[in-house]
Design an enzyme around this catalytic site. Sequence first.
Site, PDB file in Angstrom:
ATOM      1  N   CYS A 124       1.078  -1.076   0.101  1.00  0.00           N
ATOM      2  CA  CYS A 124      -0.099  -0.310  -0.186  1.00  0.00           C
ATOM      3  C   CYS A 124       0.944   1.716   0.178  1.00  0.00           C
ATOM      4  CB  CYS A 124      -1.138  -0.243   1.189  1.00  0.00           C
ATOM      5  SG  CYS A 124      -1.993  -1.731   1.596  1.00  0.00           S
ATOM      6  N   HIS A 184      -1.920   7.883   6.692  1.00  0.00           N
ATOM      7  CA  HIS A 184      -2.667   6.316   5.741  1.00  0.00           C
ATOM      8  C   HIS A 184      -4.387   6.022   6.099  1.00  0.00           C
ATOM      9  CE1 HIS A 184      -2.176   2.840   3.756  1.00  0.00           C
ATOM     10  NE2 HIS A 184      -3.141   1.740   4.572  1.00  0.00           N
ATOM     11  N   HIS A 207      -9.784   1.961   0.231  1.00  0.00           N
ATOM     12  CA  HIS A 207      -8.326   1.906   0.022  1.00  0.00           C
ATOM     13  C   HIS A 207      -8.259   2.188  -1.348  1.00  0.00           C
ATOM     14  CE1 HIS A 207      -4.986   0.889   0.634  1.00  0.00           C
ATOM     15  NE2 HIS A 207      -3.794   0.487   1.929  1.00  0.00           N
TER      16      HIS A 207
END
Lengths: 224, 386
Positions: B145, B278, B313
């Site tokens: 990620c 994040h 996400h």
Amino acid sequence: MVVVSGLGWVTLHAFGSVFRKLQGTFSDRKELVNQLVQHQVFHQPLPPLGRYDQVSRVTCYAVGLCLADASTIDNTDPAREIGIMGANETGCLQSNVDYFQDFVSSGRNLGRGNLFVYTLPSSPVAASSIYFGLTGPVFYLSFPQHRLAGLLRAAQHIVASGESEALVAVDASETQGIAFLLNRVGPKSHPSVEMNATRIIEQIEKHPIPDAFDGFLEAVTKLP
Amino acid sequence: MEIGGFFMSEVKVVAVHGEMVTAYGWGVDAAWQGLCRGQTAISDIQRFDTHALTTPFGGVIADLDPRKGSLIMQMIVPLLESCPVPIPHDAALFLATINGEIHHVERSVLDQTDDADRSRPDDLLHRIGDIARVEGPQAIVSAACTSSATAIAYGASQIRAGALPSALIVGCDQLSEFVLSGFSALMALDPERSKPFDVHRRGLSIGEGAGYLLIMDEARARKDGLPILGEVAGWGLAADANHMTGPDREGKGLAAAMTKALKSADISPTEVGSIAAHGSGTPYNDSMEMKAIKKVFGSHVIPAYSIKGGTGHTLGGAGLIEALVALKSMEEEHVPPTVNLTDIDPEAHGWVQNQCQQVDRNVTLSSNAGFGGINSALVLRRLNGR
């Protein structure tokens, strides 16, 4: 100056490292792991290789051989930061297929998380970073052309710029892997146990893998 | 010149243009407006059957149609073709993705009408290079990620060192049955819409998105009369070396990445005005991230936020999409609310809010963390600002 102070490799039936001049052959994975334990490449407890996908296993063997090959650097010092960068031709293609086949065979109800974990191109280097305690930069960086030379140039840049004290650069597929430990010339440096990274890259450009893997190894092992 | 072990140079790396598409629609502005209204773009997934999975929700881009071919190209082609600034021919191209065109794998397994080999990222990289008409070095960057933040960091590092004149960073991933089923198997999804930093958060909502960022040496940007969005002032990459799917509970790796990024930018924590977190919405990530933030920033409490309750996400695209929103936040002099936040986790109290927060400095820090314990941080600075 950035130097290569560890170089390890593994193929389907052979393994080796350059500075310790380690060489061996094996018939199956169990025999390989036993030999790597004997040579103190792996320490107890062994990495959870049974859970790894095949590229992660090969990556782990090559990285272990590379780190054990380096004598100018204390790999066990927790304050010493080492990163790891990986590359290969197909990313995690086979692991992607394996995971999705498993999911579909379940009636598209429930896949297996332990297969999904390896569906990232960075999974093999991440798995090695965990086993060997490497806390520097961890990523997959693959150049379609001059893949290994590009990876090494990138690693050389990151070490030279101070963004990581040392870096393992590893190119691994399901059948073979080669790993290099790069670090800056330090107080313990000695020409007999390290090679100029630029010279190595020039050799690799002459012998690009995987087509000339054996030829490359032969050339590199003659370098020191 | 070396500062604290880092090679520093007089070269400033600047972002001259960037654009993106997310579940909010096309453009940074669409996402910015949605986020600032506190509205989520996470919706019911209609693209495939989700009945056996742990959530029916995802950050889906409504315009994308699997019947029209690659969803990745449906995102990237319009973005690059409408880029209003010239992309230099000598620019490097770094493609950041985790799964790329994963639909080739899905179709090859489901009905053998496709070839899984076509999902290889080098094939996608080649086609994007053709669209962007760049002739510099090209590479695939993948770091879970953190992929696109890592690509920005790597490109910026090369430019700062004078090894590259400019770099086009493209980040992308699509919402697929492949990915949703995987995270479902790991029990990592919130059955409802993701709510980062909420005390009742239960996991991710998967999203999709793509974006690009064109970065170059400031001197060249000014010489060519290009606009400057902001400076990529520093970056840091570090690993937990802890677990394949779970982060270090104390946030040691992320704190190390943030510390490196500040050092790379040659600034102190007190010079940072906001944090683009994040904030994935998993119980462990958000907790470790707050611990990392507190390790680095101590009592210097500043506005922090996550956009993932709005966009979902966006996986390999997340770092770039979040960097673009972070640059926008400096232009607007406030950060957006953390969407879907109702009951703020006590760990995040004072940092994260469900409304816009004013910022009073020209520097922001954007952080990402991913599978394998991989962490990244970028320091972005507004030039010509206050």
